[in-house]
Design an enzyme around this catalytic site. Structure first.
Site, PDB file in Angstrom:
ATOM      1  CD  GLU A 119      -3.004  -1.458   2.516  1.00 48.06           C
ATOM      2  OE1 GLU A 119      -2.670  -0.638   3.139  1.00 48.06           O
ATOM      3  OE2 GLU A 119      -3.566  -2.474   2.397  1.00 48.06           O
ATOM      4  CG  ASN A 156      -0.632  -6.911  -1.401  1.00 48.11           C
ATOM      5  OD1 ASN A 156      -1.539  -7.658  -1.903  1.00 48.11           O
ATOM      6  ND2 ASN A 156      -1.242  -6.649  -0.224  1.00 48.11           N
ATOM      7  CG  HIS A 194     -10.109  -5.539   0.391  1.00 46.73           C
ATOM      8  ND1 HIS A 194     -10.510  -6.462   1.167  1.00 46.73           N
ATOM      9  CD2 HIS A 194      -8.642  -5.331   0.671  1.00 46.73           C
ATOM     10  CE1 HIS A 194      -9.313  -6.874   1.671  1.00 46.73           C
ATOM     11  NE2 HIS A 194      -8.205  -6.265   1.511  1.00 46.73           N
ATOM     12  CD  GLU A 205      -4.845  -7.678   1.640  1.00 45.12           C
ATOM     13  OE1 GLU A 205      -5.824  -7.051   1.954  1.00 45.12           O
ATOM     14  OE2 GLU A 205      -3.649  -7.604   1.745  1.00 45.12           O
ATOM     15  CG  ASP A 227     -13.000  -8.285   1.283  1.00 50.86           C
ATOM     16  OD1 ASP A 227     -12.865  -7.450   0.762  1.00 50.86           O
ATOM     17  OD2 ASP A 227     -12.445  -8.387   2.414  1.00 50.86           O
TER      18      ASP A 227
END
Ligand code: G3I
Length: 302
Positions: free
Chosen positions: A127, A168, A205, A234, A236
Site C-alpha cells: 500500500e 501488494n 477489496h 485479499e 472480498d
C-alpha cells in the site's frame, strides 16, 4: 473437483484464505479452512507490529502458530507484510530518515531470515501508493527517499532468494484508475532496471466505492505482460455477489500468469468488514453461499 483448492489446482493455481491465529481453536473454522484452501496468509500475525514489537526484538509466536497450522494441514504460506506505513510498532513510527531506513532493512532481514525457504511469496511492500493522483502515499517510509521501495525489494531478494517478492495494494484493480497506472509504471520501471520483483498482489477489496469493473482482466493481463505473476491476495466483495465472484475468478483463469486467488477470511463472521457485509464464501454458520458455488463452478471450467 469438490473443494476450492482442488478445483484451482486443476489449472495449476492455488486458492487461499487469510487465517487469524485467534480462530485456530474454533473447529468449525479450521474444518472449513483445512478442507477448502491450499494457501494461507496470516491476517495480522506477520505484520511489523506483531513480529518486531521492540526494535531488534523479534517475536514469531503468533506468526509461527499460523505458519505451523498451514504446513501441518498441507498448505503453502504467503508472507504479509514487511514494509508498510500502517501497523508499525510505536518505536518505528517515531523513527525517520536514515534510522528508519535502516530499521526497515533490519526488519526485512529479521523476518525473512526466520522464515527463510518457507514462504511462497512475500508482500514485501504494502500500500505505498496514494488513493488518488497516481503518486506515492506520504508516509514516514516515503520520506526516507523515493528509493525505499526498491531498497526493500533488493534487501528481500538477498534475505530469501526462494521467495517470490510481491508489491501488494488495494484499488489497483480498475485499469483506468490513476493509482493502478502509478503502480504499473513502477513495476515496469523495476523490470526495466533489474530491481527484483516477481509478483503484483491485487488485494481486490470490492465495494460500492471501488466496485469490480470488467476491465479487471485487462489489469491482470497488463501486469502479467510486464513479466510478473499476478496474485489476487485479499479478495472480498461486499454483499457477496455470486456473479461478481464468478467474474473475478474467470478473469484470473483467463491469464496464465494469474497464479492464484486468496479470499480475506473464511466465513462472513471472520471478515474485517463485519458479518453484515457478507463479503466471503461461507456464512457465519459455515454454510456454503451461492458465491461459493459460483466460484467452484468457474474453477471447474463451468
Ligand atoms: O488483537 C487486538 C485485541 O487484543 C484488541 O483488544 C483489539 C482492540 O481494537 O484489537 C485487536 O487487534 C486488531 C486486529 O485487527 C486483530 O483483530 C486491530 O485493532 C485491528 O486494527 C486489526 O485490523 C486488521 C487491519 O488489517 C489492520 O490494518 C484486520 O484484522 C485485517 O483484516 C486488515 O487487513 C488488511 C491487510 O493487512 C492489508 N490490506 C487491507 C486489509 C483490510 O484492511
Amino acid at each position: 473437483a469438490s473443494t476450492l483448492g482442488a478445483a484451482a489446482a486443476q489449472s495449476g493455481r492455488y486458492f487461499g484464505t487469510a487465517i487469524s491465529s485467534g480462530r485456530l481453536g474454533d473447529s468449525a473454522y479450521t474444518t472449513i479452512a483445512s478442507r477448502e484452501f491450499t494457501m494461507v496468509t496470516a491476517e495480522n500475525e506477520m505484520k511489523i507490529d506483531a513480529t518486531e514489537p521492540n526494535r531488534g526484538q523479534f517475536s514469531f509466536t503468533s506468526g509461527d502458530r499460523v505458519y505451523n497450522w498451514a504446513v501441518q494441514n498441507g498448505k503453502r504460506v504467503r508472507g504479509h507484510t514487511l514494509a508498510w506505513h500502517s501497523q508499525q510498532p510505536g518505536w518505528m513510527q517515531s523513527l525517520s530518515g536514515s534510522a528508519l531506513r535502516q530499521a526497515m532493512i533490519d526488519h526485512i532481514n529479521g523476518v525473512m531470515g526466520h522464515y527463510k525457504g518457507k514462504i511462497y511469496a512475500w508482500d514485501v511492500v504494502n500500500e505505498a501508493y496514494a488513493d488518488s493522483g497516481g503518486g506515492r502515499r506520504d508516509s514516514n517510509l516515503q520520506r526516507t527517499g523515493n528509493d525505499w521501495i526498491e531498497v526493500a525489494f533488493r534487501t528481500a531478494r538477498a534475505a530469501d532468494p526462494a521467495a517470490k517478492l510481491c508489491y501488494n495494494d488495494y484499488n489497483i484493480d480498475n485499469w483506468t484508475w490513476a493509482k493502478t497506472q502509478g503502480v504499473y509504471n513502477m513495476v515496469r520501471d523495476f523490470k526495466a532496471r533489474g530491481v527484483p520483483i516477481d509478483c503484483v498482489g491485487l488485494q481486490s477489496h470490492f465495494n460500492g466505492n471501488s466496485p469490480y469493473n470488467s476491465n479487471y482482466r485487462t489489469t491482470i493481463q497488463s501486469f502479467a505482460a510486464l513479466g510478473v505473476d499476478v496474485q489476487i491476495t485479499e479478495l472480498d466483495i461486499q454483499g457477496g455477489s455470486a456473479t461478481t465472484y464468478a467474474n473475478v475468478v474467470g478473469d484470473c483463469l483467463a491469464v496464465p500468469r494469474c497464479a492464484g486467488i486468496s479470499v480475506w477470511g473464511v466465513r462472513d463472521s471472520d471478515s474485517w468488514l463485519g458479518a453484515g457485509a457478507a463479503p466471503l464464501l461461507f456464512d457465519g454458520n459455515g454454510n456454503k453461499k451461492p458465491a461459493y458455488t459460483a466460484v467452484l463452478n468457474v474453477l471447474n471450467g463451468g
